[in-house]
Motif scaffolding. Structure first.
Motif, mmCIF file in Angstrom:
data_model
loop_
_atom_site.group_PDB
_atom_site.id
_atom_site.type_symbol
_atom_site.label_atom_id
_atom_site.label_comp_id
_atom_site.label_asym_id
_atom_site.label_seq_id
_atom_site.Cartn_x
_atom_site.Cartn_y
_atom_site.Cartn_z
ATOM 1 N N ARG A 161 32.228 43.985 48.495
ATOM 2 C CA ARG A 161 32.975 43.426 47.362
ATOM 3 C C ARG A 161 34.455 43.330 47.703
ATOM 4 O O ARG A 161 35.012 44.213 48.350
ATOM 5 N N PHE B 246 39.700 35.315 42.307
ATOM 6 C CA PHE B 246 38.549 35.933 41.649
ATOM 7 C C PHE B 246 38.038 37.092 42.492
ATOM 8 O O PHE B 246 38.231 37.140 43.704
ATOM 9 N N SER B 247 37.360 38.022 41.831
ATOM 10 C CA SER B 247 36.602 39.022 42.565
ATOM 11 C C SER B 247 35.399 38.332 43.201
ATOM 12 O O SER B 247 34.902 37.330 42.694
ATOM 13 N N ARG C 1 38.041 42.948 45.668
ATOM 14 C CA ARG C 1 38.624 43.045 44.321
ATOM 15 C C ARG C 1 39.268 41.736 43.908
ATOM 16 O O ARG C 1 39.190 41.315 42.753
ATOM 17 N N ASN D 219 30.963 39.268 36.796
ATOM 18 C CA ASN D 219 31.523 39.059 35.470
ATOM 19 C C ASN D 219 32.359 40.254 35.037
ATOM 20 O O ASN D 219 32.109 41.388 35.449
ATOM 21 N N ASN D 220 33.359 39.975 34.179
ATOM 22 C CA ASN D 220 34.147 41.053 33.593
ATOM 23 C C ASN D 220 33.444 41.591 32.352
ATOM 24 O O ASN D 220 32.301 41.200 32.043
ATOM 25 N N PHE D 221 34.120 42.473 31.625
ATOM 26 C CA PHE D 221 33.484 43.110 30.470
ATOM 27 C C PHE D 221 33.211 42.125 29.334
ATOM 28 O O PHE D 221 32.447 42.425 28.418
ATOM 29 N N GLN E 46 32.546 37.051 31.477
ATOM 30 C CA GLN E 46 33.131 35.867 32.107
ATOM 31 C C GLN E 46 33.438 36.162 33.578
ATOM 32 O O GLN E 46 33.615 37.318 33.959
ATOM 33 N N PRO E 47 33.504 35.115 34.436
ATOM 34 C CA PRO E 47 33.843 35.345 35.843
ATOM 35 C C PRO E 47 35.142 36.134 35.969
ATOM 36 O O PRO E 47 36.126 35.840 35.288
ATOM 37 N N GLU E 48 35.127 37.130 36.829
ATOM 38 C CA GLU E 48 36.253 38.078 36.924
ATOM 39 C C GLU E 48 37.443 37.437 37.639
ATOM 40 O O GLU E 48 37.555 37.467 38.860
ATOM 41 N N ARG E 49 38.309 36.867 36.843
ATOM 42 C CA ARG E 49 39.503 36.175 37.329
ATOM 43 C C ARG E 49 40.641 37.180 37.440
ATOM 44 O O ARG E 49 40.866 37.984 36.550
ATOM 45 N N LYS E 50 41.370 37.125 38.560
ATOM 46 C CA LYS E 50 42.487 38.039 38.763
ATOM 47 C C LYS E 50 43.669 37.263 39.331
ATOM 48 O O LYS E 50 43.512 36.142 39.809
#
Length: 205
Positions: free
Chosen positions: A110, A167-168, A112, A146-148, A151-155
């Protein structure tokens, strides 16, 4: 594999707090301390983990580490960081004596945060990441977790005055050789700022 044997150098980190988004500041501080590391494509720098305060900072713990990925023959360039202070914006930390580890394979890795220039929407980003994985001749199942909110975990990462979106990423079903290759090569850009650096998934849990 057409790469030099890579290792991971892990420094104890002594200090109290850091900005949660410290990838650029950390790289700048390391490059200031070791100018020969500036813009070296073989170097990956993981951001330092801590306990988030939800207000843009992290609290460092006795488990906080600075981890660098680099070819084994470049270790002497980095070893002189041992015991030295690093100033990251208004924050300061001090590094301990590093431990050196060989990279170990894992079926699932993974990142981050991965950034790929020109791709800021989940679907197009994922397709671009798949192309990079194919170019590296790595076979694996790649996805954006996905985030909590489901949704796709956008950073994001802030670099000087600019905010870069990414994204992660998770890559599963890896064989041992491809797992090591992905840990060495990474995906996307800004790997010296903590982006596109893959670690065994269980370390993130």
């Amino acid at each position: 594999m057409d790469v030099l044997p890579y290792v991971e150098m892990s420094f104890n980190v002594m200090g109290n707090t850091l900005p949660a988004d410290h990838g650029y500041g950390l790289y700048s501080a390391i490059a200031h301390l070791c100018p020969e590391l500036h813009q070296q494509d073989w170097l990956s720098i993981e951001t330092i983990k801590g306990i988030p305060d939800e207000r843009g900072k992290i609290y460092l713990t006795d488990k906080s580490r600075l981890r660098l990925r680099l070819p084994g023959d470049r270790v002497p360039l980095v070893y002189k960081m041992a015991g030295k202070p690093l100033k990251i914006g208004n924050y300061q930390i001090r590094l301990g004596i590093p431990q050196i580890f060989m990279l170990t394979p894992a079926h699932q890795l993974r990142s981050r945060l991965t950034v790929i220039k020109g791709f800021e929407e989940p679907q197009s980003f994922l397709e671009a990441a798949k192309r990079q994985l194919h170019q590296l001749e790595i076979e694996g199942k790649i996805s954006i977790p996905n985030n909590f909110l489901g949704q796709p975990e956008r950073k994001t990462i802030k670099i000087k005055r600019f905010t870069v979106v990414g994204f992660s990423l998770e890559v599963g079903n890896l064989n041992e050789e491809d797992s090591i290759k992905l840990q060495c090569e990474g995906l996307g850009g800004k790997r010296r700022m903590g982006c596109g650096v893959f670690i065994p998934y269980q370390e993130e849990v």
